[in-house]
Each structure stands twice: as C-alpha cells, then as structure tokens.
Design a protein around this motif. Sequence first.
Motif, PDB file in Angstrom:
ATOM      1  N   GLU A  23       7.755 -38.956 -35.410  1.00  0.00           N
ATOM      2  CA  GLU A  23       9.079 -38.345 -35.293  1.00  0.00           C
ATOM      3  C   GLU A  23       9.186 -37.595 -33.970  1.00  0.00           C
ATOM      4  N   ILE A  24      10.396 -37.201 -33.642  1.00  0.00           N
ATOM      5  CA  ILE A  24      10.636 -36.401 -32.446  1.00  0.00           C
ATOM      6  C   ILE A  24      10.240 -34.965 -32.770  1.00  0.00           C
ATOM      7  N   VAL A  25       9.383 -34.377 -31.925  1.00  0.00           N
ATOM      8  CA  VAL A  25       8.908 -33.016 -32.172  1.00  0.00           C
ATOM      9  C   VAL A  25       9.470 -31.996 -31.180  1.00  0.00           C
ATOM     10  N   TYR A  26      10.034 -32.476 -30.058  1.00  0.00           N
ATOM     11  CA  TYR A  26      10.549 -31.553 -29.042  1.00  0.00           C
ATOM     12  C   TYR A  26      11.488 -32.316 -28.114  1.00  0.00           C
ATOM     13  N   ILE A  27      12.537 -31.651 -27.685  1.00  0.00           N
ATOM     14  CA  ILE A  27      13.443 -32.215 -26.676  1.00  0.00           C
ATOM     15  C   ILE A  27      13.504 -31.232 -25.528  1.00  0.00           C
ATOM     16  N   ASN A  32      14.748 -35.486 -22.579  1.00  0.00           N
ATOM     17  CA  ASN A  32      13.633 -36.364 -22.938  1.00  0.00           C
ATOM     18  C   ASN A  32      13.100 -35.936 -24.300  1.00  0.00           C
ATOM     19  N   ALA A  33      12.743 -36.908 -25.116  1.00  0.00           N
ATOM     20  CA  ALA A  33      12.343 -36.637 -26.496  1.00  0.00           C
ATOM     21  C   ALA A  33      10.849 -36.898 -26.688  1.00  0.00           C
ATOM     22  N   MET A  34      10.091 -35.837 -26.918  1.00  0.00           N
ATOM     23  CA  MET A  34       8.656 -35.934 -27.127  1.00  0.00           C
ATOM     24  C   MET A  34       8.381 -36.286 -28.585  1.00  0.00           C
ATOM     25  N   THR A  35       7.522 -37.271 -28.780  1.00  0.00           N
ATOM     26  CA  THR A  35       7.123 -37.638 -30.136  1.00  0.00           C
ATOM     27  C   THR A  35       5.828 -36.920 -30.491  1.00  0.00           C
ATOM     28  N   GLY A  36       5.415 -37.066 -31.718  1.00  0.00           N
ATOM     29  CA  GLY A  36       4.137 -36.530 -32.160  1.00  0.00           C
ATOM     30  C   GLY A  36       3.049 -37.587 -32.152  1.00  0.00           C
ATOM     31  N   LEU A  37       3.229 -38.625 -31.334  1.00  0.00           N
ATOM     32  CA  LEU A  37       2.276 -39.730 -31.261  1.00  0.00           C
ATOM     33  C   LEU A  37       1.414 -39.635 -30.017  1.00  0.00           C
ATOM     34  N   ARG A  38       0.107 -39.762 -30.183  1.00  0.00           N
ATOM     35  CA  ARG A  38      -0.803 -39.777 -29.038  1.00  0.00           C
ATOM     36  C   ARG A  38      -0.710 -41.135 -28.355  1.00  0.00           C
ATOM     37  N   ALA A  39      -0.236 -41.137 -27.121  1.00  0.00           N
ATOM     38  CA  ALA A  39       0.004 -42.385 -26.396  1.00  0.00           C
ATOM     39  C   ALA A  39      -1.268 -43.186 -26.171  1.00  0.00           C
ATOM     40  N   ALA A  40      -2.396 -42.525 -26.002  1.00  0.00           N
ATOM     41  CA  ALA A  40      -3.658 -43.228 -25.746  1.00  0.00           C
ATOM     42  C   ALA A  40      -4.065 -44.119 -26.919  1.00  0.00           C
ATOM     43  N   LEU A  41      -3.553 -43.836 -28.095  1.00  0.00           N
ATOM     44  CA  LEU A  41      -3.889 -44.636 -29.271  1.00  0.00           C
ATOM     45  C   LEU A  41      -2.961 -45.825 -29.456  1.00  0.00           C
ATOM     46  N   LEU A  42      -1.912 -45.901 -28.634  1.00  0.00           N
ATOM     47  CA  LEU A  42      -0.948 -46.989 -28.731  1.00  0.00           C
ATOM     48  C   LEU A  42      -1.283 -48.058 -27.703  1.00  0.00           C
ATOM     49  N   ALA A  43      -1.171 -49.319 -28.104  1.00  0.00           N
ATOM     50  CA  ALA A  43      -1.437 -50.429 -27.181  1.00  0.00           C
ATOM     51  C   ALA A  43      -0.428 -50.400 -26.040  1.00  0.00           C
ATOM     52  N   ASP A  44      -0.839 -50.891 -24.890  1.00  0.00           N
ATOM     53  CA  ASP A  44       0.077 -50.957 -23.747  1.00  0.00           C
ATOM     54  C   ASP A  44       1.312 -51.786 -24.065  1.00  0.00           C
ATOM     55  N   THR A  45       1.178 -52.725 -24.986  1.00  0.00           N
ATOM     56  CA  THR A  45       2.290 -53.594 -25.356  1.00  0.00           C
ATOM     57  C   THR A  45       3.105 -53.058 -26.531  1.00  0.00           C
ATOM     58  N   ALA A  46       2.698 -51.921 -27.084  1.00  0.00           N
ATOM     59  CA  ALA A  46       3.410 -51.353 -28.243  1.00  0.00           C
ATOM     60  C   ALA A  46       4.809 -50.913 -27.837  1.00  0.00           C
ATOM     61  N   CYS A  47       5.745 -51.144 -28.722  1.00  0.00           N
ATOM     62  CA  CYS A  47       7.115 -50.675 -28.538  1.00  0.00           C
ATOM     63  C   CYS A  47       7.368 -49.560 -29.550  1.00  0.00           C
ATOM     64  N   ALA A  95      17.298 -36.177 -32.190  1.00  0.00           N
ATOM     65  CA  ALA A  95      17.164 -34.753 -32.450  1.00  0.00           C
ATOM     66  C   ALA A  95      15.760 -34.519 -33.004  1.00  0.00           C
ATOM     67  N   ILE A  96      15.326 -33.283 -33.006  1.00  0.00           N
ATOM     68  CA  ILE A  96      14.018 -32.964 -33.572  1.00  0.00           C
ATOM     69  C   ILE A  96      13.980 -33.413 -35.033  1.00  0.00           C
ATOM     70  N   GLY A  97      12.930 -34.127 -35.378  1.00  0.00           N
ATOM     71  CA  GLY A  97      12.784 -34.658 -36.736  1.00  0.00           C
ATOM     72  C   GLY A  97      13.247 -36.106 -36.883  1.00  0.00           C
ATOM     73  N   ALA A  98      13.934 -36.644 -35.853  1.00  0.00           N
ATOM     74  CA  ALA A  98      14.379 -38.033 -35.922  1.00  0.00           C
ATOM     75  C   ALA A  98      13.164 -38.955 -36.024  1.00  0.00           C
ATOM     76  N   PRO A  99      13.241 -40.003 -36.843  1.00  0.00           N
ATOM     77  CA  PRO A  99      12.084 -40.882 -37.019  1.00  0.00           C
ATOM     78  C   PRO A  99      11.835 -41.776 -35.810  1.00  0.00           C
ATOM     79  N   VAL A 100      10.565 -42.091 -35.608  1.00  0.00           N
ATOM     80  CA  VAL A 100      10.118 -43.017 -34.567  1.00  0.00           C
ATOM     81  C   VAL A 100       9.150 -43.987 -35.228  1.00  0.00           C
ATOM     82  N   ALA A 101       9.340 -45.281 -34.991  1.00  0.00           N
ATOM     83  CA  ALA A 101       8.437 -46.282 -35.557  1.00  0.00           C
ATOM     84  C   ALA A 101       7.665 -46.948 -34.425  1.00  0.00           C
ATOM     85  N   VAL A 102       6.420 -47.277 -34.691  1.00  0.00           N
ATOM     86  CA  VAL A 102       5.582 -47.996 -33.729  1.00  0.00           C
ATOM     87  C   VAL A 102       5.626 -49.476 -34.101  1.00  0.00           C
ATOM     88  N   LEU A 103       6.003 -50.305 -33.132  1.00  0.00           N
ATOM     89  CA  LEU A 103       6.060 -51.744 -33.319  1.00  0.00           C
ATOM     90  C   LEU A 103       4.976 -52.371 -32.456  1.00  0.00           C
TER      91      LEU A 103
END
Length: 104
Positions: A23-27, A32-47, A95-103
Amino acid sequence: MTVELTQPGEIGRCPDWPDDLTEIVYIDRYGNAMTGLRAALLADTACLAAGGRVLTRRRTFSDVPEGVAFWYQNSNGLAEIAVNGARADAILGLAIGAPVAVLT
C-alpha cells in the motif's frame, strides 16, 4: 505486543507485523507515492498496479517521457510511484493506504 531482539542493541522485529506493505505509506510534497515495498526484493521486470494503472520499473525520471507514470527505487530502498513532470497522487488518485499490487 512482543518485540523479539536477536542481538543486544539490535532493532526488534514484531513477528506479527509484515515486512512489506502492499500500500501507499507516504506522499511527498511533489506528489510521489512511497509504497511499503522493498524494491530490492522486486524483480527488475516486476510491474506495480496502482490507481487503475500498471506501472513499469525505471531508474530515473528521465527514463520516461513527461506525463508518464512509473515506479523506481527511492533513496530509502522502497518502491516509489511517480509521474514525470506531474503529481502521481493527483494523476493516479493515490492516497495513504491505497492498495498496490505486485505483478510479475
């Protein structure tokens, strides 16, 4: 709440709390909308899917044309959603709390 310390002086971890938040944790002041996802754990091709759009990963703002939404690894190591030359929060309706999905 119990916090487990593995080494003296180490920051504790709450075992019932997630390590990443989809989800979005900070704007920031630029929209710009910061997620609570660690980017290093996401594949370079992840959407990421947010605000009704599918966003590809880019290194910098200049990697996309003006007005295009994307995500990148911010200086905190988290996945951040942005729009080149515009406010991601306004364009994508985030907005803060908006969902984000990893594809993948």
